[in-house]
Design an enzyme around this catalytic site. Structure first.
Site, PDB file in Angstrom:
ATOM      1  CE1 TYR A  51      -4.241  -1.494  -0.030  1.00 28.74           C
ATOM      2  CE2 TYR A  51      -3.344  -2.949   1.649  1.00 28.74           C
ATOM      3  CZ  TYR A  51      -4.335  -2.632   0.734  1.00 28.74           C
ATOM      4  OH  TYR A  51      -5.425  -3.469   0.583  1.00 28.74           O
ATOM      5  CG  PHE A  59      -6.589   5.752   5.090  1.00 25.08           C
ATOM      6  CD1 PHE A  59      -6.023   4.655   4.438  1.00 25.08           C
ATOM      7  CD2 PHE A  59      -7.026   6.814   4.314  1.00 25.08           C
ATOM      8  CE1 PHE A  59      -5.886   4.624   3.065  1.00 25.08           C
ATOM      9  CE2 PHE A  59      -6.897   6.793   2.925  1.00 25.08           C
ATOM     10  CZ  PHE A  59      -6.319   5.694   2.306  1.00 25.08           C
ATOM     11  NE  ARG A  87     -11.734  -1.008  -7.948  1.00 27.31           N
ATOM     12  CZ  ARG A  87     -11.060  -0.422  -6.935  1.00 27.31           C
ATOM     13  NH1 ARG A  87      -9.913  -0.949  -6.489  1.00 27.31           N
ATOM     14  NH2 ARG A  87     -11.523   0.641  -6.361  1.00 27.31           N
ATOM     15  CB  THR A  93     -13.425   2.577  -1.393  1.00 28.84           C
ATOM     16  OG1 THR A  93     -12.766   2.533  -2.664  1.00 28.84           O
ATOM     17  CG2 THR A  93     -12.413   2.377  -0.282  1.00 28.84           C
ATOM     18  NE  ARG A 104     -14.118  -2.953  -1.196  1.00 31.00           N
ATOM     19  CZ  ARG A 104     -13.224  -2.259  -1.888  1.00 31.00           C
ATOM     20  NH1 ARG A 104     -13.619  -1.408  -2.833  1.00 31.00           N
ATOM     21  NH2 ARG A 104     -11.935  -2.413  -1.662  1.00 31.00           N
ATOM     22  CG  ASN A 114     -12.604  -2.008   2.031  1.00 34.52           C
ATOM     23  OD1 ASN A 114     -11.737  -2.832   2.271  1.00 34.52           O
ATOM     24  ND2 ASN A 114     -12.409  -0.935   1.291  1.00 34.52           N
ATOM     25  CG  HIS A 117      -6.820  -5.365  -3.086  1.00 34.85           C
ATOM     26  ND1 HIS A 117      -6.511  -4.027  -3.036  1.00 34.85           N
ATOM     27  CD2 HIS A 117      -6.161  -5.869  -4.175  1.00 34.85           C
ATOM     28  CE1 HIS A 117      -5.689  -3.727  -4.040  1.00 34.85           C
ATOM     29  NE2 HIS A 117      -5.456  -4.833  -4.745  1.00 34.85           N
ATOM     30  CD  GLU A 128      -2.500  -4.559  -6.531  1.00 34.70           C
ATOM     31  OE1 GLU A 128      -2.563  -3.345  -6.279  1.00 34.70           O
ATOM     32  OE2 GLU A 128      -3.505  -5.242  -6.810  1.00 34.70           O
TER      33      GLU A 128
HETATM   34  N1  UDP Z   1      -9.056   3.038   3.194  1.00 34.94           N
HETATM   35  C1  UDP Z   1      -9.359   3.572   4.441  1.00 34.94           C
HETATM   36  N2  UDP Z   1      -9.881   4.839   4.521  1.00 34.94           N
HETATM   37  C2  UDP Z   1     -10.128   5.599   3.414  1.00 34.94           C
HETATM   38  C3  UDP Z   1      -9.819   5.054   2.147  1.00 34.94           C
HETATM   39  C4  UDP Z   1      -9.283   3.780   2.069  1.00 34.94           C
HETATM   40  O1  UDP Z   1      -9.141   2.925   5.458  1.00 34.94           O
HETATM   41  O2  UDP Z   1     -10.595   6.736   3.536  1.00 34.94           O
HETATM   42  C5  UDP Z   1      -8.495   1.685   3.097  1.00 34.94           C
HETATM   43  C6  UDP Z   1      -9.524   0.663   2.625  1.00 34.94           C
HETATM   44  O3  UDP Z   1      -9.269  -0.589   3.246  1.00 34.94           O
HETATM   45  C7  UDP Z   1      -9.233   0.612   1.130  1.00 34.94           C
HETATM   46  C8  UDP Z   1      -7.708   0.734   1.122  1.00 34.94           C
HETATM   47  O4  UDP Z   1      -7.429   1.679   2.143  1.00 34.94           O
HETATM   48  O5  UDP Z   1      -9.717  -0.570   0.534  1.00 34.94           O
HETATM   49  C9  UDP Z   1      -7.117   1.206  -0.182  1.00 34.94           C
HETATM   50  O6  UDP Z   1      -7.757   2.423  -0.562  1.00 34.94           O
HETATM   51  P1  UDP Z   1      -8.193   2.684  -2.074  1.00 34.94           P
HETATM   52  O7  UDP Z   1      -8.569   4.114  -2.180  1.00 34.94           O
HETATM   53  O8  UDP Z   1      -7.146   2.159  -3.003  1.00 34.94           O
HETATM   54  O9  UDP Z   1      -9.552   1.831  -2.201  1.00 34.94           O
HETATM   55  P2  UDP Z   1      -9.877   0.491  -3.009  1.00 34.94           P
HETATM   56  O10 UDP Z   1      -9.052   0.512  -4.259  1.00 34.94           O
HETATM   57  O11 UDP Z   1      -9.537  -0.654  -2.092  1.00 34.94           O
HETATM   58  O12 UDP Z   1     -11.342   0.572  -3.292  1.00 34.94           O
HETATM   59 MG    MG Z   2      -7.055   0.827  -4.568  1.00 37.59          MG
END
Ligand code: UDP
Ligand code: MG
Length: 139
Positions: A51, A59, A87, A93, A104, A114, A117, A128
């Site tokens: 990450y 966060f 997706r 998210t 989700r 959530n 991934h 990845e």
């Molecule tokens: N996350 C979080 N707070 C936020 C945004 C993201 O804790 O405001 C966490 C959440 O677990 C998320 C991960 O960070 O799945 C990666 O963020 P991303 O924006 O890449 O979201 P994703 O691609 O997983 O939808």
């Molecule tokens: Mg992401």
């Protein structure tokens, strides 16, 4: 180059709640073929590297704690248009914004925890996948 593959993790909350079977069933029923699969646990260094793009976000610390607190299921999935279609299957998210019937919406507790991934591009799917699987673990 589009690869028709994406990478997923069923995150620690989904594993803790016993949702591995239900989520894999939904993935299969949605037309994805599982081409790599394992139960594993990320170290702190793993999660920070995986990450890294989020390292400056507020966060980040919580995200690393969460992603390392227990085992995950890592998998590579194959389907035409895999990245985008997966997706769509997982939903937004924040589960509060996720469409009805998405993984989700069904299994995530919050924007942080959530459940799942999904890679956001073919390039990241390849990076990845290689992070978690050797070539001989991919079928
Ligand atoms: N996350 C979080 N707070 C936020 C945004 C993201 O804790 O405001 C966490 C959440 O677990 C998320 C991960 O960070 O799945 C990666 O963020 P991303 O924006 O890449 O979201 P994703 O691609 O997983 O939808
Ligand atoms: Mg992401």
């Amino acid at each position: 180059m589009a690869t028709n593959r994406t990478f997923t993790m069923l995150k620690p909350d989904a594993v803790e709640k016993g949702h591995i079977g239900a989520i894999l069933e939904k993935i299969n029923a949605s037309g994805f073929r599982i081409v790599a699969l394992k139960l594993t646990q990320m170290t702190t260094a793993d999660a920070k590297a995986f990450y890294a793009i989020h390292s400056e976000r507020p966060f980040f610390g919580e995200l690393v704690e969460y992603m390392t607190r227990g085992p995950i299921v890592a998998a590579i999935l194959e389907k035409e248009n895999a990245v985008e279609d997966f997706r769509t299957l997982i939903g937004a998210t924040n589960p509060a914004d996720a469409a009805e019937g998405t993984i989700r919406k069904l299994y995530a507790a919050s924007i942080g925890e959530n459940a799942v991934h999904g890679s956001d591009s073919d390039e990241n799917a390849a990076i990845e996948s290689a992070f978690h699987f050797s070539g001989r673990e991919q079928f």
